[in-house]
Design a protein around this motif. Structure first.
Motif, PDB file in Angstrom:
ATOM      1  N   GLU A  99       0.830  -1.197   0.000  1.00 53.50           N
ATOM      2  CA  GLU A  99       0.000   0.000   0.000  1.00 53.50           C
ATOM      3  C   GLU A  99       0.872   1.258   0.000  1.00 53.50           C
ATOM      4  O   GLU A  99       0.610   2.207  -0.771  1.00 53.50           O
ATOM      5  N   PHE A 100       1.932   1.244   0.822  1.00 47.47           N
ATOM      6  CA  PHE A 100       2.801   2.413   0.875  1.00 47.47           C
ATOM      7  C   PHE A 100       3.553   2.600  -0.441  1.00 47.47           C
ATOM      8  O   PHE A 100       3.807   3.730  -0.876  1.00 47.47           O
ATOM      9  N   GLY A 101       3.894   1.475  -1.064  1.00 47.44           N
ATOM     10  CA  GLY A 101       4.568   1.557  -2.354  1.00 47.44           C
ATOM     11  C   GLY A 101       3.690   2.202  -3.406  1.00 47.44           C
ATOM     12  O   GLY A 101       4.148   3.041  -4.204  1.00 47.44           O
ATOM     13  N   ILE A 102       2.411   1.808  -3.407  1.00 46.78           N
ATOM     14  CA  ILE A 102       1.469   2.378  -4.371  1.00 46.78           C
ATOM     15  C   ILE A 102       1.288   3.874  -4.102  1.00 46.78           C
ATOM     16  O   ILE A 102       1.244   4.699  -5.026  1.00 46.78           O
ATOM     17  N   ARG A 103       1.187   4.230  -2.820  1.00 46.65           N
ATOM     18  CA  ARG A 103       1.037   5.634  -2.456  1.00 46.65           C
ATOM     19  C   ARG A 103       2.211   6.462  -2.998  1.00 46.65           C
ATOM     20  O   ARG A 103       2.021   7.552  -3.552  1.00 46.65           O
ATOM     21  N   LYS A 104       3.420   5.952  -2.788  1.00 48.04           N
ATOM     22  CA  LYS A 104       4.592   6.692  -3.239  1.00 48.04           C
ATOM     23  C   LYS A 104       4.658   6.722  -4.764  1.00 48.04           C
ATOM     24  O   LYS A 104       5.111   7.715  -5.355  1.00 48.04           O
ATOM     25  N   ALA A 105       4.185   5.635  -5.415  1.00 50.02           N
ATOM     26  CA  ALA A 105       4.239   5.583  -6.874  1.00 50.02           C
ATOM     27  C   ALA A 105       3.321   6.618  -7.515  1.00 50.02           C
ATOM     28  O   ALA A 105       3.591   7.115  -8.609  1.00 50.02           O
ATOM     29  N   ILE A 106       2.217   6.933  -6.809  1.00 47.27           N
ATOM     30  CA  ILE A 106       1.276   7.904  -7.379  1.00 47.27           C
ATOM     31  C   ILE A 106       1.495   9.313  -6.818  1.00 47.27           C
ATOM     32  O   ILE A 106       0.645  10.200  -6.958  1.00 47.27           O
ATOM     33  N   GLY A 107       2.636   9.489  -6.109  1.00 45.35           N
ATOM     34  CA  GLY A 107       3.014  10.841  -5.725  1.00 45.35           C
ATOM     35  C   GLY A 107       2.987  11.175  -4.255  1.00 45.35           C
ATOM     36  O   GLY A 107       3.227  12.331  -3.877  1.00 45.35           O
ATOM     37  N   ALA A 108       2.646  10.196  -3.392  1.00 43.80           N
ATOM     38  CA  ALA A 108       2.635  10.489  -1.947  1.00 43.80           C
ATOM     39  C   ALA A 108       4.047  10.768  -1.459  1.00 43.80           C
ATOM     40  O   ALA A 108       5.005  10.092  -1.845  1.00 43.80           O
ATOM     41  N   LYS A 109       4.191  11.771  -0.614  1.00 47.65           N
ATOM     42  CA  LYS A 109       5.494  12.120  -0.066  1.00 47.65           C
ATOM     43  C   LYS A 109       5.827  11.272   1.162  1.00 47.65           C
ATOM     44  O   LYS A 109       4.917  10.857   1.893  1.00 47.65           O
ATOM     45  N   PRO A 110       7.110  11.000   1.394  1.00 41.62           N
ATOM     46  CA  PRO A 110       7.505  10.222   2.576  1.00 41.62           C
ATOM     47  C   PRO A 110       6.951  10.813   3.880  1.00 41.62           C
ATOM     48  O   PRO A 110       6.596  10.085   4.799  1.00 41.62           O
ATOM     49  N   LEU A 111       6.830  12.173   3.939  1.00 41.03           N
ATOM     50  CA  LEU A 111       6.356  12.812   5.169  1.00 41.03           C
ATOM     51  C   LEU A 111       4.918  12.430   5.479  1.00 41.03           C
ATOM     52  O   LEU A 111       4.536  12.285   6.647  1.00 41.03           O
ATOM     53  N   SER A 112       4.089  12.243   4.448  1.00 43.87           N
ATOM     54  CA  SER A 112       2.680  11.890   4.676  1.00 43.87           C
ATOM     55  C   SER A 112       2.566  10.489   5.257  1.00 43.87           C
ATOM     56  O   SER A 112       1.714  10.224   6.117  1.00 43.87           O
ATOM     57  N   ILE A 113       3.417   9.566   4.768  1.00 47.69           N
ATOM     58  CA  ILE A 113       3.410   8.202   5.313  1.00 47.69           C
ATOM     59  C   ILE A 113       3.923   8.211   6.752  1.00 47.69           C
ATOM     60  O   ILE A 113       3.377   7.542   7.641  1.00 47.69           O
ATOM     61  N   LEU A 114       4.986   8.986   6.995  1.00 45.24           N
ATOM     62  CA  LEU A 114       5.543   9.110   8.339  1.00 45.24           C
ATOM     63  C   LEU A 114       4.488   9.657   9.302  1.00 45.24           C
ATOM     64  O   LEU A 114       4.312   9.145  10.416  1.00 45.24           O
ATOM     65  N   ARG A 115       3.763  10.678   8.858  1.00 47.31           N
ATOM     66  CA  ARG A 115       2.743  11.290   9.707  1.00 47.31           C
ATOM     67  C   ARG A 115       1.605  10.326  10.000  1.00 47.31           C
ATOM     68  O   ARG A 115       1.089  10.296  11.124  1.00 47.31           O
ATOM     69  N   LEU A 116       1.227   9.511   9.001  1.00 47.34           N
ATOM     70  CA  LEU A 116       0.140   8.560   9.191  1.00 47.34           C
ATOM     71  C   LEU A 116       0.467   7.558  10.302  1.00 47.34           C
ATOM     72  O   LEU A 116      -0.342   7.311  11.200  1.00 47.34           O
ATOM     73  N   ILE A 117       1.659   6.984  10.250  1.00 47.88           N
ATOM     74  CA  ILE A 117       2.032   5.951  11.219  1.00 47.88           C
ATOM     75  C   ILE A 117       2.251   6.554  12.610  1.00 47.88           C
ATOM     76  O   ILE A 117       1.827   5.992  13.628  1.00 47.88           O
TER      77      ILE A 117
END
Length: 419
Positions: free
Chosen positions: A312-330
């Motif tokens: 899921e995180f890979g797909i998010r990053k592939a479509i433009g999600a920034k590392p900071l958004s994933i960091l903030r989510l967790i």
């Protein structure tokens, strides 16, 4: 932020058991540290009540039997303290000793008032008795210096004994006469009995007692308050020197602790405080390890979450999600879980302490002769409760930071290959 919360809620709902177990670890950690500290405080407060019955910076000195041969005399001699010993205490140790008194006792004395009577231990004391043994006067006054100088027949009773002699309003007994054996004494004061069996009885002036019971120059126990002895070493040196001087008055070995004993309430209190410190440290260590288990639980669930959602995180990053958004989510998920269950643990811990306080928070042992407080006020300050919860929240956040950084750094192509 609403989308983030909705996504976290969706994740929690999909992993109910795992979230519940992690939450239990967090809540249990907070609950146990608050509960343990509360129970420990209950025991500690009870011990403080026992020690608070006496003035901290005071000593009581008494005599016994020699435990060793000395100066041509055999062991086993009975030592009796006298005026010479009291004078030595007053005059030779002025730099330390503040107020010196003495105490003689006679048990089984009957006090009578009309048809009422009570059997007491009668003590002849000096005015410093009220300060050193912390007696709270309810009515009237305690023995004073004029009573001592004029050998007055003044009598001070405990509230319990006064009730036996005059049922009803005991304050009316002050100023009246009570028979002490065959002699009439005027009641000058009534003090509050503490039920301990250690700090009660009837009191008359020391000089009066010594005359009535023909005690000559005996002083029984010497009691005095002191200052300037701040450390255990200072007190030990004073006791060694003082004992040697008193023993010298009676031809006993300078280090013979059987001939003269010293009850130093200051060092006793210092030792008790050390014991209390050890107990509190042990409770904090146990509690912190319990907290640690909750922190480990949060860290584990975050690690598992990252692993399960790698694609899921890979797909998010592939479509433009920034590392900071994933960091903030967790990190947000970690904070919410820890805060919610930490608060539950804090509330349950406070409730458990309140229940202890309501049920056994005034626990006493009553033998019929005395009462002793065994458990008192088993509670923890709200500041401690909040601090423990904040520690858990911060630690839980830090525990979630490691897997969060790992998830934020993962390359999309590697994430998409994950099973």
């Amino acid at each position: 932020m609403r989308d983030v919360l909705a996504e976290i809620w969706s994740t929690v709902r999909r992993n109910k058991l795992r979230t519940a177990l992690t939450g239990f670890a967090v809540a249990w950690g907070i609950f146990m540290i608050i509960f343990l500290l509360g129970a420990g405080n209950g025991l500690i407060n009870a011990q403080k009540i026992q020690s608070d019955r006496f003035l901290d910076n005071s000593m009581m000195v008494g005599a016994g039997y020699t435990s060793k041969a000395y100066d041509g005399l055999k062991e086993g001699r009975r030592i009796t303290l006298n005026d010479k010993d009291k004078a030595l205490t007053d005059q030779s140790y002025k730099q330390y000793v503040e107020d010196t008194g003495a105490e003689l006792q006679q048990s089984g004395i009957t006090l009578t008032k009309d048809a009422n009577y009570v059997s007491v231990t009668l003590s002849g004391v000096y005015p410093n008795e009220v300060k050193i043994n912390k007696k709270e006067m309810l009515y009237g006054r305690f023995i004073n210096q004029i009573d001592i100088e004029q050998s007055r027949k003044s009598l001070v009773l405990s509230e319990d004994d006064a009730k036996e002699l005059l049922p009803g309003d005991v304050s009316n007994l002050v100023g009246q006469y009570v028979n002490v054996g065959d002699m009439a004494f005027r009641v000058v004061g009534i003090y509050e009995a503490d039920k301990s069996g250690m700090n009660r009885g009837a009191f008359i002036p020391f000089t009066t007692f010594r005359t009535i019971y023909n005690k000559g120059d005996e002083v029984g126990n010497i009691v005095f308050s002191f200052h300037g002895l701040e450390t255990e070493k200072d007190n030990e040196e004073f006791e060694t020197q003082y004992r040697a001087r008193i023993n010298g008055n009676h031809r006993a070995a300078p280090d013979d602790e059987g001939a003269v004993w010293i009850w130093n309430r200051f060092t006793q209190n210092m030792q008790m405080n050390k014991g209390i410190g050890i107990i509190q440290t042990a409770l904090w260590i146990i509690g912190l390890f319990t907290l640690l288990s909750g922190i480990v639980g949060v860290s584990n669930i975050m690690l598992i979450t990252v692993k399960e959602r790698t694609r899921e995180f890979g797909i998010r990053k592939a479509i433009g999600a920034k590392p900071l958004s994933i960091l903030r989510l967790i990190i947000t998920e970690s904070i919410i879980i820890t805060t919610f269950f930490g608060y539950i643990g804090m509330v349950l811990g406070v409730a458990a302490n309140a229940y202890m306080d309501a049920t056994i928070g005034r626990m006493k042992v009553d033998s019929g002769l005395f009462e002793a407080t065994m458990f008192y006020n088993p509670t923890v300050g709200i500041g401690t409760c909040i601090s423990a919860t904040v520690v858990m929240i911060v630690a839980g956040t830090l525990a979630g930071l490691i897997p969060a950084r790992k998830a934020a750094k993962i390359r999309p192509i590697e994430a998409l290959r994950a099973e």
